[in-house]
Scaffold this motif. Sequence first.
Motif, PDB file in Angstrom:
ATOM      1  N   GLY A  89      -9.877  13.374   4.694  1.00  3.53           N
ATOM      2  CA  GLY A  89      -9.225  12.182   4.149  1.00  3.53           C
ATOM      3  C   GLY A  89      -7.787  12.444   3.769  1.00  3.53           C
ATOM      4  O   GLY A  89      -6.906  11.605   4.003  1.00  3.53           O
ATOM      5  N   VAL A  90      -7.511  13.610   3.177  1.00  2.00           N
ATOM      6  CA  VAL A  90      -6.139  13.954   2.808  1.00  2.00           C
ATOM      7  C   VAL A  90      -5.261  14.030   4.054  1.00  2.00           C
ATOM      8  O   VAL A  90      -4.158  13.458   4.110  1.00  2.00           O
ATOM      9  N   LYS A  91      -5.748  14.733   5.080  1.00  2.00           N
ATOM     10  CA  LYS A  91      -4.945  14.879   6.303  1.00  2.00           C
ATOM     11  C   LYS A  91      -4.741  13.543   7.001  1.00  2.00           C
ATOM     12  O   LYS A  91      -3.642  13.274   7.531  1.00  2.00           O
ATOM     13  N   ASP A  92      -5.762  12.713   6.997  1.00  2.06           N
ATOM     14  CA  ASP A  92      -5.633  11.405   7.654  1.00  2.06           C
ATOM     15  C   ASP A  92      -4.590  10.548   6.942  1.00  2.06           C
ATOM     16  O   ASP A  92      -3.768   9.890   7.592  1.00  2.06           O
ATOM     17  N   ARG A  93      -4.605  10.563   5.601  1.00  4.78           N
ATOM     18  CA  ARG A  93      -3.629   9.758   4.856  1.00  4.78           C
ATOM     19  C   ARG A  93      -2.213  10.328   5.013  1.00  4.78           C
ATOM     20  O   ARG A  93      -1.240   9.568   5.076  1.00  4.78           O
ATOM     21  N   LEU A  94      -2.084  11.642   5.062  1.00  4.56           N
ATOM     22  CA  LEU A  94      -0.763  12.224   5.291  1.00  4.56           C
ATOM     23  C   LEU A  94      -0.216  11.795   6.643  1.00  4.56           C
ATOM     24  O   LEU A  94       0.981  11.472   6.776  1.00  4.56           O
ATOM     25  N   LEU A  95      -1.068  11.791   7.669  1.00  4.38           N
ATOM     26  CA  LEU A  95      -0.623  11.342   8.993  1.00  4.38           C
ATOM     27  C   LEU A  95      -0.176   9.887   8.966  1.00  4.38           C
ATOM     28  O   LEU A  95       0.856   9.524   9.539  1.00  4.38           O
ATOM     29  N   ARG A  96      -0.950   9.044   8.284  1.00  4.63           N
ATOM     30  CA  ARG A  96      -0.580   7.627   8.214  1.00  4.63           C
ATOM     31  C   ARG A  96       0.738   7.441   7.480  1.00  4.63           C
ATOM     32  O   ARG A  96       1.540   6.576   7.845  1.00  4.63           O
ATOM     33  N   SER A  97       0.961   8.252   6.464  1.00  3.88           N
ATOM     34  CA  SER A  97       2.232   8.159   5.741  1.00  3.88           C
ATOM     35  C   SER A  97       3.395   8.572   6.631  1.00  3.88           C
ATOM     36  O   SER A  97       4.465   7.939   6.624  1.00  3.88           O
ATOM     37  N   LEU A  98       3.227   9.638   7.409  1.00  7.96           N
ATOM     38  CA  LEU A  98       4.280  10.067   8.323  1.00  7.96           C
ATOM     39  C   LEU A  98       4.526   9.023   9.401  1.00  7.96           C
ATOM     40  O   LEU A  98       5.683   8.749   9.768  1.00  7.96           O
TER      41      LEU A  98
ATOM     42  N   GLY B 139       4.144   5.973   9.017  1.00  8.58           N
ATOM     43  CA  GLY B 139       4.800   4.849   8.354  1.00  8.58           C
ATOM     44  C   GLY B 139       6.255   5.087   8.025  1.00  8.58           C
ATOM     45  O   GLY B 139       6.902   4.220   7.434  1.00  8.58           O
ATOM     46  N   GLY B 140       6.769   6.268   8.360  1.00 12.29           N
ATOM     47  CA  GLY B 140       8.187   6.520   8.166  1.00 12.29           C
ATOM     48  C   GLY B 140       8.530   7.338   6.943  1.00 12.29           C
ATOM     49  O   GLY B 140       9.719   7.550   6.670  1.00 12.29           O
ATOM     50  N   LEU B 141       7.561   7.821   6.210  1.00 13.96           N
ATOM     51  CA  LEU B 141       7.854   8.629   5.035  1.00 13.96           C
ATOM     52  C   LEU B 141       8.201  10.060   5.450  1.00 13.96           C
ATOM     53  O   LEU B 141       7.728  10.561   6.465  1.00 13.96           O
ATOM     54  N   THR B 142       9.005  10.693   4.635  1.00  7.76           N
ATOM     55  CA  THR B 142       9.300  12.100   4.857  1.00  7.76           C
ATOM     56  C   THR B 142       8.105  12.933   4.414  1.00  7.76           C
ATOM     57  O   THR B 142       7.238  12.451   3.667  1.00  7.76           O
ATOM     58  N   PRO B 143       8.001  14.187   4.853  1.00  6.42           N
ATOM     59  CA  PRO B 143       6.878  15.017   4.398  1.00  6.42           C
ATOM     60  C   PRO B 143       6.796  15.131   2.886  1.00  6.42           C
ATOM     61  O   PRO B 143       5.694  15.125   2.313  1.00  6.42           O
ATOM     62  N   GLU B 144       7.952  15.223   2.218  1.00  2.00           N
ATOM     63  CA  GLU B 144       7.932  15.308   0.762  1.00  2.00           C
ATOM     64  C   GLU B 144       7.401  14.023   0.143  1.00  2.00           C
ATOM     65  O   GLU B 144       6.604  14.055  -0.815  1.00  2.00           O
TER      66      GLU B 144
ATOM     67  N   PRO C 139       0.798  -1.237   0.000  1.00  4.55           N
ATOM     68  CA  PRO C 139       0.000   0.000   0.000  1.00  4.55           C
ATOM     69  C   PRO C 139       0.825   1.280   0.000  1.00  4.55           C
ATOM     70  O   PRO C 139       0.464   2.253  -0.636  1.00  4.55           O
ATOM     71  N   ASP C 140       1.942   1.308   0.717  1.00  6.52           N
ATOM     72  CA  ASP C 140       2.725   2.537   0.836  1.00  6.52           C
ATOM     73  C   ASP C 140       3.984   2.519  -0.013  1.00  6.52           C
ATOM     74  O   ASP C 140       4.916   3.287   0.208  1.00  6.52           O
TER      75      ASP C 140
END
Length: 1010
Positions: free
Chosen positions: A759-768, A770-775, A439-440
């Motif tokens: 939804g956008v903010k929730d997915r951004l939080l999950r990505s962060l 998960g270890g992803l950088t903000p970019e 998924p990520d």
Amino acid sequence: MGLEVLHSSSWDALVASLATWLSDDPPGVFETVNVVVSSRSVGRVLRQQLAQALPTAICAGVEFLTVQQWVQAAARTHGLAEDLTAWRSTRLQLAVAGALDELVTDPAHPVLAAHLGAEGSPARRMQLADRLSHLLRRYVEWAPDMVQGWLELDPDDDEQQPTDALGEPLPARLSWQPELVRRVVETLMIDPVDTWSHLASALEADTTGMRAGFFAVSEMATSHVRLVVGHGQTHDSPIWQVDGTAFDDWTAPLEVSRREVGPTGTPKPGVEVHGSHGPARQVEVLRDELCRRFEADATLEPRDVLVVCPDPQSWWPHLRTAFAPTPDDPRAHPGRSLRVQVGTGGEANRVVHLIHELLRLADDRATASLITELILLPPVAHRWRLTHRRDDVTALVAAAEVRWGLDERHRDLLGLGGVTQNTWLRGLDRLLAGLTMAPDSTALPITGVETVGASDLELVGTLSELVSRLRKFTHGSSSPATVAQWVARVRTVLDELVGPSFDDEWMVFEAHSVLTDMTEQLSTTAALLTRAEFARLFSTASRELTPRSAVGNGALQVVAVGELQHVAHRLVCLLGVSDPVAGGDPDLVALGEHVPQRRGLLAARLLAHARAAEDVLVVQQDRDAHTNAELAEATAVTSLVRDLGVDPVRVPGRPLHSHSEANFTSEPRRSFDTRGLDAAVARRQVEQGTPAAHVQRRRAAISLDAPYEPMEAGVADLHRFLTDPAKAFLQSAAAVRIFEPAHLKDELPLELGGLESWGVKDRLLRSLRGGLTPEQAATQEFQRESLPPKLIGRALLREPMKQVMGLWAAAEKDLVGDVVEHRIDLDLGALRLQDSISTRGGQVVAVVASKGIKQELLPWLQVLALAAMGVPARAAVHRMDRENWFDVPTRREIVAPPSDVALELLGVVAEAYQQGRSRLVPVPLEPALAYAGQLMGGGTPDMRQWELPSRDWDAPWKFLPPQWRLFYGDNAPAELFTDKRTHRDPASEQESAFGAWTKALYVPLLRGGL
């Protein structure tokens, strides 16, 4: 030998006369007698009636033909079919289009030049050619002498002036038409007037052809009349005519013998005129009136009734809604047991419809809904095993964020080049990526669809193949081609897409027959046609399809005005009759009074229907559907009543709704709608103080037994229950799952709504997390294609990203502690709570993108479980909050109570969870938190706010979801306090069950937050 007019005002008398003619000189074993009728449906009815009237009880050796079919058969017999067909096929349309290309550059015809322009679009030119083709055919058939005069004009003689059918000079705006006719004749090398003249002469000289009679044909063009006269010179050709019609009698100028074969006058029909509102309500009124008449007269059957409306296809959705059978509903309207046949033709050809849509695809946007509907057409869906998978296909397409456009190339053709986002190709790539990647994953420049799984593999492959073949046809047919090449292209795409069931195979055969006819008719045409031009030609060719008549099958027949006119029925219902729109073809030359005009034709056809009936029921709109203002009666109805010479029974102003009380209290009873009666009774009961249906339903659900049943659950289960007790109750007690079906969107996103932004903010939080950088998180979100494309999307992403980064920065200190897993195993009476809870640095940490106290519910339950296990812990909840009209990050801390208090509080939650599986626990989360906040303030809550209706923006409970709508009405906030606390609710000074549960469950939550 010769023509003879047999006339009567009685349809049955004319049928008896026809039966006598056939029985006196029956056709031989290998002979056929032609009976020319106004339509195929009339022929089918006539065949059934003759089978009963003939001594043999079999209508054999008789062929029923429409006027056009009889003319075509005569032309084939005498070798003139090709010439005649040229003026009735797509050859004429192409010839007109070519002539227009020549005339548009002629300075003598500025009207055409202004309309088409020097570089007019091919589609507009072909559209005009289609309309003018119909116009020229009408001239040839209704005014052949006028056309002959035009053809005899000397183009080099400016003194000669073309005239119309009345002998008057043509106006300047129509002066181009004679030249158009001349050039079309030169292109086709066929003089249409000469062709009709030769055919009339051939019929006059033919002594061996088949006999033919003409039955109840009220509308006969001049050229057709000349053929009838020619045929009557050498054959016994009786003409059966209906007396007393408003049609011009085309037999009047003929010097023939005339004989009455039945009564010349018929009893005037009984007429009832019912006024109603919009189309849907008119159909409901019709349904009730039919049931009333069927109940009053046991001999009346659906086959004895004819329903006439202006356009059956546009009325079909309303008719289907009102008459659709509901066999599982014992209280369904009795009208739903009637079998309704809309239109006289059979089922529409969906393969022909598919070809139309494919030819338009390149110029259309290929939206998500359009392509989905195309691939779910039965002839396509059957081959690809999609017949029963509409919901699955819709869900995948919606999840892939497909909006419109096949691919970037298709978008470029429509003026949006360089944007691949939300195309079908990109959506399918995302589905395939979702099947093959984590998924990520950032391995590809796209993000896979998260909801797709291994079980969707076959369906994703099917969609990919179908769209690939659609793209192949669309891009491969972009260049102009001859008719033969276009036919080959269409046949290829049909072979690649279509695989119908046995019952639908006729659709493919019929579509191929249309293509074959086009090839044969235009085999000598070498002109290159664009896709739009060929689409218009195919539309013209397929318009002539004549499906097998479905009349006479015992169903309640719904037909267009003029269909089955003169055919005797016991009851004719005129539904939705309105006056025709003023105007007509602006290019029509004056043809004379004998040529039927729209308004006069409507009046004559309505009168023919009415005079053929014993009773006439008119259902019309006399009230505005929105304002209930009175409307004037249609002139067509007023004229009909006047021409019939009757004093109708008028029932004006039928109630707006089927559940209006007046439907059931009037004499005679006007409604048979049992469901409407139930609603009317319920409405009166509410007015008299009887509880409404939702109140009775709620009280029944609350009073259900809650047996003691040992069960296990986790903290997440308790949280889901408290979030929506009604949803949990319906699922566990009634096996009813509440979910929102997928909806397709056809527009590119240009802004973010509230739900989309969350939804956008929730997915951004999950990505962060998960270890992803903000970019990387921003790039991954942009690749999901839920944002607008390019710079617009990146600009809209800035604010959610700013909020998320602020929230993440505020939570960073709480996220650096050591992670410890705590095993939870608690005995809470009937419920055993088992779970695992993680803490960081000795506290539960939650980071959520949403606002509101309800985001603290899950951390609160986790803190209670830890405290009950003897693990002292706090919870740090980082969420958004509203300050000065802006969303800002905030940190809330929840303190654990003592172990015994935590165990007691969890016991209350467990009791609610255990009861909620078999009875409704009336404690919806949103109003419960609002009421708990008022209780925390001390004193008595202000109940005035709770008296606001749920639709009010300031109401403490608004936007009720459908599951709660089952139990609460528009005054939902106030209704929360009407159900008294019982022994099964927590002990409390609160009088209502809602108040007792709110104080026991949510006041401790608010006290625990700091």
